[in-house]
Design a protein around this motif. Structure first.
Motif, PDB file in Angstrom:
ATOM      1  N   LEU A  34     -79.357  -6.509  57.764  1.00 20.48           N
ATOM      2  CA  LEU A  34     -78.547  -7.098  58.837  1.00 20.48           C
ATOM      3  C   LEU A  34     -78.267  -6.102  59.944  1.00 20.48           C
ATOM      4  CD1 LEU A  34     -75.538  -9.388  57.830  1.00 20.48           C
ATOM      5  CD2 LEU A  34     -77.296  -9.761  59.560  1.00 20.48           C
ATOM      6  N   GLU A  37     -81.092  -5.060  62.015  1.00 20.52           N
ATOM      7  CA  GLU A  37     -81.669  -6.186  62.778  1.00 20.52           C
ATOM      8  C   GLU A  37     -83.084  -6.531  62.330  1.00 20.52           C
ATOM      9  OE1 GLU A  37     -80.958  -5.881  66.978  1.00 20.52           O
ATOM     10  OE2 GLU A  37     -78.968  -5.047  66.653  1.00 20.52           O
ATOM     11  N   LEU A  39     -83.500  -9.110  60.217  1.00 21.35           N
ATOM     12  CA  LEU A  39     -83.500 -10.550  59.943  1.00 21.35           C
ATOM     13  C   LEU A  39     -83.743 -11.304  61.239  1.00 21.35           C
ATOM     14  CD1 LEU A  39     -80.422 -10.879  57.551  1.00 21.35           C
ATOM     15  CD2 LEU A  39     -82.842 -10.710  56.927  1.00 21.35           C
ATOM     16  N   TRP A  63     -87.340 -12.269  57.054  1.00 20.03           N
ATOM     17  CA  TRP A  63     -86.999 -10.848  56.914  1.00 20.03           C
ATOM     18  C   TRP A  63     -88.245 -10.009  57.145  1.00 20.03           C
ATOM     19  CZ3 TRP A  63     -85.621  -8.072  51.687  1.00 20.03           C
ATOM     20  CH2 TRP A  63     -85.282  -6.732  51.964  1.00 20.03           C
ATOM     21  N   MET A  89     -75.068 -12.783  55.745  1.00 23.90           N
ATOM     22  CA  MET A  89     -76.352 -13.212  56.315  1.00 23.90           C
ATOM     23  C   MET A  89     -76.265 -14.647  56.842  1.00 23.90           C
ATOM     24  SD  MET A  89     -78.746 -11.567  53.327  1.00 23.90           S
ATOM     25  CE  MET A  89     -80.238 -12.477  53.714  1.00 23.90           C
ATOM     26  N   TRP A  92     -74.307 -14.758  60.018  1.00 23.37           N
ATOM     27  CA  TRP A  92     -75.154 -14.279  61.116  1.00 23.37           C
ATOM     28  C   TRP A  92     -76.114 -15.388  61.564  1.00 23.37           C
ATOM     29  CZ3 TRP A  92     -80.482 -14.142  60.827  1.00 23.37           C
ATOM     30  CH2 TRP A  92     -81.125 -13.658  61.979  1.00 23.37           C
TER      31      TRP A  92
END
Ligand code: C2E
Ligand code: CA
Ligand code: CA
Ligand code: CA
Length: 279
Positions: A34, A37, A39, A63, A89, A92
């Motif tokens: 996460l 960055e 994802l 991913w 996740m 986000w």
């Protein structure tokens, strides 16, 4: 024979170590994914069979591991769920999806419904409702344009609490879809008890539509049942025109699948919908 037995044991032990090593690598990688960055979200369009328009997209997490490359959600989502990482996740993903949806509108696309997957763990989180409210507020996305996809497993875990949370979500104007319908320990009473707006027929039924009359009977029944309860029906995993024709003839509302498009990065999705509008 003794030697052989020991060799076999060693072989299994080595294999198990390799498996748990891989799992450890993924788990520790996921902890950093996460903030680093790694994802991203891809978006798969959904087609309304009556109007022939693209009416929405499903956000699907990706991913990109720095050394291992693209890792499938089938591999990392279960780890994220077990470790609890899915909460951050998922939050986000919701924020990113809502902000992309608003950005597409600004770029001139028609309003699309944004569907985001919600994991069992997220559904059990006490802060879920306030997180959703904050994200909608900050992004400016109309709640009516957001839909959350949940699985049967998620609601079965703690049905009483789930009903309350789901009713609050629906009360906010957000749509609710039951995902992979027909695969879990489906209880028909759940369809009545939960305030669902959409049923998504699992792609295993759609896959078998052409050869298997049982799959046809189940698909037809799910469509009739859902419509009887005033829910919209989405068929996922549609790959052929034969499947599409069958679904259309049975009154299925919306389809999603490789026949229309694979999940696409945000900019490509934007171009795809733009091109579709003018063709
Ligand atoms: P799902 O929610 O059932 O998502 C649909 C899956 O079917 C996606 O796989 C999609 O790429 C794939 N698919 C779409 N059309 C076709 C088709 O025509 N044929 C075939 N064979 N497959 C098709 P994907 O992206 O690998 O995701 C797998 C699963 O991972 C999802 O299944 C969902 O359970 C989970 N997942 C993905 N993103 C998220 C997320 O943001 N949050 C959570 N909680 N789970 C996610
Ligand atoms: Ca889904
Ligand atoms: Ca599904
Ligand atoms: Ca699935």
């Amino acid at each position: 024979a003794k030697d052989k037995g020991r060799g076999t044991y060693r072989f299994y032990a080595a294999q198990m170590n390799a498996q748990s090593a891989e799992r450890l690598i993924l788990e520790s990688g996921l902890r950093r994914a996460l903030v680093r960055e790694e994802l991203l979200l891809h978006y798969q369009p959904k087609l309304d069979l009556k109007t022939q328009r693209i009416v929405g997209v499903e956000a699907l997490m990706r991913w990109r591991h720095p050394t291992l490359g693209m890792i499938s959600p089938a591999q990392f989502i279960p780890i994220a769920e077990e470790t609890g990482l899915i909460e951050a996740m998922g939050q986000w993903a919701l924020r990113q999806a809502c902000s992309d949806a608003v950005a597409w509108r600004r770029q001139g696309l028609p309003a699309l419904q944004m569907s985001v997957n919600l994991s069992p763990r997220q559904l059990g989180s006490r802060t879920l409702i306030s997180e959703i409210a904050t994200i909608l507020d900050e992004s400016g996305l109309e709640p009516e344009l957001l839909e959350l996809e949940i699985t049967e497993g998620a609601v079965m875990k703690n049905a009483e609490q789930a009903v309350t949370v789901l009713e609050t979500i629906r009360g906010m104007g957000i749509g609710l879809a039951i995902d992979d319908f027909g695969t879990g320990y489906s209880s028909l009473s759940y369809l009545r008890r939960f305030p669902l707006s959409t049923v998504k027929i699992d792609r295993s039924f759609i896959h078998d539509l052409s050869e298997d009359t049982d799959a046809q009977a189940l698909t037809d029944s799910i469509i009739t049942l859902a419509h009887g309860l005033r829910m919209q029906v989405v068929a996922e995993g549609v790959e052929t025109m034969t499947q599409l024709d069958h679904l259309r003839s049975r009154g299925c509302d919306v389809i999603q699948g490789y026949l229309l498009s694979r999940p696409l990065p945000a900019e490509e999705l934007c171009r795809f919908v733009g091109g579709y509008l003018h063709h």
